[in-house]
Scaffold this active site. Structure first.
Site, PDB file in Angstrom:
ATOM      1  CG  HIS A 359      -1.552 -14.500   6.115  1.00  0.00           C
ATOM      2  ND1 HIS A 359      -2.398 -13.436   6.314  1.00  0.00           N
ATOM      3  CD2 HIS A 359      -1.284 -15.005   7.338  1.00  0.00           C
ATOM      4  CE1 HIS A 359      -2.609 -13.286   7.616  1.00  0.00           C
ATOM      5  NE2 HIS A 359      -1.943 -14.235   8.256  1.00  0.00           N
ATOM      6  CE  LYS A 547      -3.991  -2.504  -3.506  1.00  0.00           C
ATOM      7  NZ  LYS A 547      -4.692  -3.360  -2.548  1.00  0.00           N
ATOM      8  NE  ARG A 548       6.026  -3.577   0.445  1.00  0.00           N
ATOM      9  CZ  ARG A 548       6.996  -4.185   1.131  1.00  0.00           C
ATOM     10  NH1 ARG A 548       6.880  -4.305   2.440  1.00  0.00           N
ATOM     11  NH2 ARG A 548       8.062  -4.659   0.536  1.00  0.00           N
ATOM     12  CE  LYS A 553      -0.140  -6.370  -2.237  1.00  0.00           C
ATOM     13  NZ  LYS A 553      -1.406  -6.380  -1.468  1.00  0.00           N
ATOM     14  CB  THR A 655      -6.787  -5.392   5.509  1.00  0.00           C
ATOM     15  OG1 THR A 655      -5.400  -5.114   5.295  1.00  0.00           O
ATOM     16  CG2 THR A 655      -6.968  -6.787   6.038  1.00  0.00           C
ATOM     17  CE  LYS A 659      -5.976  -1.140   6.678  1.00  0.00           C
ATOM     18  NZ  LYS A 659      -4.537  -1.214   6.303  1.00  0.00           N
TER      19      LYS A 659
HETATM   20  C1  PLP Z   1      -3.889  -1.869   5.353  1.00  0.00           C
HETATM   21  C2  PLP Z   1      -2.475  -1.639   5.020  1.00  0.00           C
HETATM   22  C3  PLP Z   1      -1.815  -2.479   4.112  1.00  0.00           C
HETATM   23  C4  PLP Z   1      -2.525  -3.619   3.396  1.00  0.00           C
HETATM   24  O1  PLP Z   1      -3.088  -3.113   2.214  1.00  0.00           O
HETATM   25  P1  PLP Z   1      -3.646  -4.084   1.071  1.00  0.00           P
HETATM   26  O2  PLP Z   1      -4.270  -3.148   0.105  1.00  0.00           O
HETATM   27  O3  PLP Z   1      -4.643  -4.978   1.707  1.00  0.00           O
HETATM   28  O4  PLP Z   1      -2.483  -4.799   0.504  1.00  0.00           O
HETATM   29  C5  PLP Z   1      -0.498  -2.238   3.815  1.00  0.00           C
HETATM   30  N1  PLP Z   1       0.158  -1.199   4.378  1.00  0.00           N
HETATM   31  C6  PLP Z   1      -0.439  -0.357   5.236  1.00  0.00           C
HETATM   32  C7  PLP Z   1       0.336   0.780   5.807  1.00  0.00           C
HETATM   33  C8  PLP Z   1      -1.770  -0.543   5.598  1.00  0.00           C
HETATM   34  O5  PLP Z   1      -2.354   0.284   6.473  1.00  0.00           O
END
Ligand code: PLP
Length: 824
Positions: A359, A547-548, A553, A655, A659
């Site tokens: 990952h 995101k985190r 990032k 991911t 979305k």
């Molecule tokens: C999809 C998702 C993530 C991952 O987000 P990235 O932008 O790909 O880092 C993290 N937290 C939650 C709650 C998510 O739904």
């Protein structure tokens, strides 16, 4: 179909009955939480028949099963999603309406099952949804943390972590399975004794500590197909309850110790995303759930199969990152020490059963356990690791005579450490990356030596997301509109969403699409008003980064750009500027200083900008507290712009990007992770791409980094923004508050390189891309086309596609059909 046998009146009666038997109350007297519980038990009751039926069918047909091993399952809420997949959402909503109950309000009573940090944990959750929907036999195996991901509060602009007591009110969907409890042992010493009957050396562990692992099962419902798979998460309990007799025997300390071990082992999820901390308790957690899961998996196999030497015909184990890779030596241990296989037989089984997903390429995320810790905690497992390592190193030396460099890079045991990724690659029959670019970087950089030695193991599986949660449930307005246009086939076959493409040319359809986006923005604006007390204009551009919080990032790049825009607007009030709402959501690992400073900076900029009347509300900045799956669903639906701005090469896939795309938000991003494939699908003209390429970044890194000071001294607007970190503008006069961030960019004090994540280097390119976003948005024809095409081109990014690829290339499973379990 489910809908046929869903009995509305019976369901209403069941809810009433549950309120009575659970709480001795009439429905009018019950609290919202009590109604949530009563509704959930009524739903679980409907699920039970199919769950039972599915599991019997699997056993009857003796099917091959994938065990998805993961330290994290970021499930979010279950009720709404279960109803969607039972195709009973609308009917239950109606039934409750008739009782004067609002399903949406009841859904909000459910705490998120936040047994994960971010993308990796959410991926596991999406995979389970897809596996069940696609009729594949599967278990998710993990830990039932008493406390999941911490709840985030923002106080005075700072993140404050509070415990997530998600089980406080009880979990209506789980099932405790005492009968499958397993003992897991730690520490002590081992010796071997010749068995007089078999003549074999048998392994004996003494003076160990142990805990009892007790599984809890959660149903994973396939969409409209009666399949109910299982997420099995393990709780820990002391083996001998604290009893007087052990006290009498002088075992008081032992009894208390075991009690404590059981309590601490599943106490809490480690809140680190993409970062290895090396804590002993974490290794205990890993071994705990792996040993319990493998013991049960072998026992289950043996209930219907005779020869454990053929385990791989019925079982495949997917290891989600290196966290579960202790499965390799544990499987060897169980096969050799309990099942009596020879080393060669056990190795044959293990290497045909285990597969590994990588990952990340980031060094700080690699798990490397100190040998002394590892060998003390898992003495027998360590012996097995030594033997795997010894045999592998011999192979390397045979293949590359005299090339000790190869051994240095590929051995499992090196420099006093156990390198878990190396073990996973050596023992696994498959090694996959999670997006094309990421897999190429693995093969050509990080894992080059392994790739040269065993190229056949390497493959790519680009991540995906489930459209059932992130469109059908999270964005019901758009979901209904899509179904209205192209039918509901997209729910289980997202490729069909490409049928929307022609509507991008249809003015009326575009207007409908944008109206729905507007309504979703109104919904989010209401949430923001309730939670932040901030008024945001749903007509402004909703520019979102959720995101985190992590340096790679680059939330810092985003907020520095906001500071830059604010300076510009202040200086040139006449300048035309399309109103923008910058929305952030992010948790920082509790010990990650720079990440926490970034959260404070975002909130401070929000404070200054939101309260500056002179800019006429042209910019608003909102930090959404406690970003998690449940509020994520609202956020994606309302987003105009998807910020995916990681330093190229660092985001393995992402991911969140998928979305947003599904919900009609164009990507503003670097050519990183799955962004590359998003651009491939939607066309570069329907995204806003900027910044260094991954090759350029890797090139700089292989040549000692780059020097940001030239940029700093030659770009006065950027210099001013960076200086504002130190001049107190966003710190009420405090000059120290952001010094760690400032230093990280210019490296006056810190030990690592200056601007490791190329923020200054990419700043101008990012600002230009942001300008292009504004221009595009002003042209609503152009924007609505772009937005709709993002939705229409998102078909590739369903986790259904990802799962079909895993099945075909790695797992080799067969689909199983399940008749309705409901008695007619
Ligand atoms: C999809 C998702 C993530 C991952 O987000 P990235 O932008 O790909 O880092 C993290 N937290 C939650 C709650 C998510 O739904």
């Amino acid at each position: 179909m489910y809908s046929k046998r869903f009995e509305k009146e019976a369901f209403k009666a069941a809810v009433k009955e549950n309120v009575k038997t659970l709480y001795r109350k009439k429905i009018e007297e019950a609290s919202k939480q009590q109604i949530f519980q009563a509704v959930s038990y009524a739903v679980k009751d409907i699920i039970m028949d199919d769950w039972f039926e599915t599991q019997s069918k699997y056993e009857e047909e003796n099917v091959k099963t994938v065990y998805y091993m993961s330290m994290e399952f970021l499930m979010g809420r279950a009720l709404g999603n279960n109803l969607i997949n039972m195709t009973a959402y609308t009917e239950v909503k109606e039934a409750l309406d008739e009782m004067g109950i609002d399903l949406n309000v009841i859904e909000d009573e459910e705490p998120d099952a936040a047994l994960g940090n971010g993308g990796l944990g959410r991926l596991a959750a999406c995979f389970l949804d897809s596996l069940a929907t696609l009729n594949y036999p599967a278990y998710g195996c993990g830990i039932r943390y008493r406390y999941g991901m911490f709840k985030q509060k923002i106080k005075d602009g700072y993140q404050v972590e509070t415990p997530d007591n998600w089980l406080k009110e009880g979990n209506p969907f789980e099932l405790r399975r005492e009968e499958y409890a397993k003992e897991v042992r730690f520490g002590g010493n081992i010796r071997f004794e010749k068995n007089p009957e078999t003549g074999r050396d048998e392994f004996i562990q003494e003076n160990y500590e142990s805990v009892l692992a007790i599984p809890y099962d959660m149903p994973i419902i396939g969409y409209g197909n009666h399949v109910v798979n299982t997420l099995r998460i393990w709780d820990a309990q002391a083996i001998v309850d604290f009893q007087l007799d052990s006290f009498d025997r002088g075992d008081y300390h032992k009894a208390v110790e075991q009690e404590n071990l059981a309590k601490t082992i599943v106490e809490v999820l480690y809140p680190n995303d993409n970062h290895y901390a090396g804590k002993e308790l974490r290794l205990k957690q890993q071994y705990f759930f792996i040993s319990a899961s493998l013991q049960e998996l072998i026992a289950k196999y043996k209930r219907t199969n005779s020869d454990v030497r053929k385990l791989y015909e019925k079982v495949v184990i997917q290891m989600n990152d290196t966290h579960p890779t202790v499965a390799v030596p544990e499987l060897m241990h169980l096969l050799i020490d309990q099942e009596g296989l020879t080393w060669e037989e056990a190795w044959n089984v293990t290497t045909k059963t285990c597969a590994y997903t990588n990952h990340t390429i980031m060094a700080e995320a690699l798990e490397k356990w100190p040998i002394d810790l590892f060998s003390k905690l898992l003495p027998r497992i360590y012996q097995i690791v030594q033997e795997i390592d010894r045999r592998f190193v011999n192979e390397v030396r045979a293949k590359y005579p005299g090339n000790e460099e190869k051994v240095r890079k590929m051995a499992i045991l090196w420099d006093g450490q156990v390198r878990m990724a190396n073990m996973a690659i050596i023992a696994g029959f498959s090694v996959n990356g999670v997006a094309k670019l990421h897999t190429e970087i693995l093969k050509n950089e990080q894992l080059k030596d392994f790739y040269e030695m065993m190229p056949e193991k390497f493959n790519n599986k680009t991540n995906g997301i489930t459209q059932r949660r992130f469109l059908a449930h999270g964005n019901p307005l758009l979901a209904d509109w899509v179904t209205d246009k192209i039918g509901d086939g997209w729910i289980t076959d997202l490729a069909q969403i490409s049928k929307l493409k022609p509507y991008a040319e249809d003015e009326k359809a575009r207007k409908e699409f944008m109206d729905i986006k507007y309504q979703n923005k109104v919904r989010l604006a209401k949430y923001i008003k309730e939670h932040n007390g901030i008024d945001v204009d749903p007509r402004s551009i909703f520019d979102v980064q959720v995101k985190r919080l992590h340096e790679y990032k680059r939330q810092l790049l985003n907020i520095l750009h906001v500071m830059y825009l604010y300076n510009q607007i202040k200086e040139h009030p006449e300048m035309s500027f399309y109103p923008r709402t910058f929305i952030f959501g992010a948790k920082a690992a509790a010990g990650y200083q720079r990440a926490k400073e970034t959260i404070k900076l975002i909130n401070s900029v929000a404070d200054v900008v939101n309260n500056d009347r002179s800019i006429n509300g042209k910019i608003k900045v909102v930090f959404i507290e406690d970003y998690r799956v449940s509020n994520a669903e609202l956020i994606f639906a309302a987003a105009d712009v998807s910020e995916q701005i990681s330093t190229a090469s660092k985001e393995a896939s992402g991911t969140g990007n998928m979305k947003f795309m599904l919900n009609g938000a164009p990507t503003l991003g670097t050519m990183d992770g799955a962004n590359v494939e998003i651009v491939e699908e939607v066309g570069i003209e329907n995204a806003f791409i900027f910044g260094l390429s991954s090759e350029e970044v890797i090139n700089y890194e292989n040549n000692g980094g780059y020097n940001p000071t030239d940029i700093y001294f030659n770009d006065w607007e950027l210099k001013r923004v960076i200086d504002q970190l130190m001049d107190g503008t966003y710190a009420k006069g405090d000059h120290e508050m952001y010094k760690n961030l400032y230093n990280s960019l210019l490296n006056t004090q810190c030990t690592d390189r200056a601007d490791t994540y190329f923020i200054l280097k990419d700043f101008r390119s990012y600002a230009d891309a942001q300008k292009r976003v504004e221009e595009a948005y002003r042209d609503q024809d152009r924007w609505s086309k772009m937005a709709m095409l993002n939705t229409a081109c998102s078909g590739k990014f369903t986790s259904d596609r990802t799962i079909e690829e895993y099945v075909k290339d790695i797992w080799k499973l067969e689909k199983v059909t399940v008749p309705s379990g409901q008695p007619e």
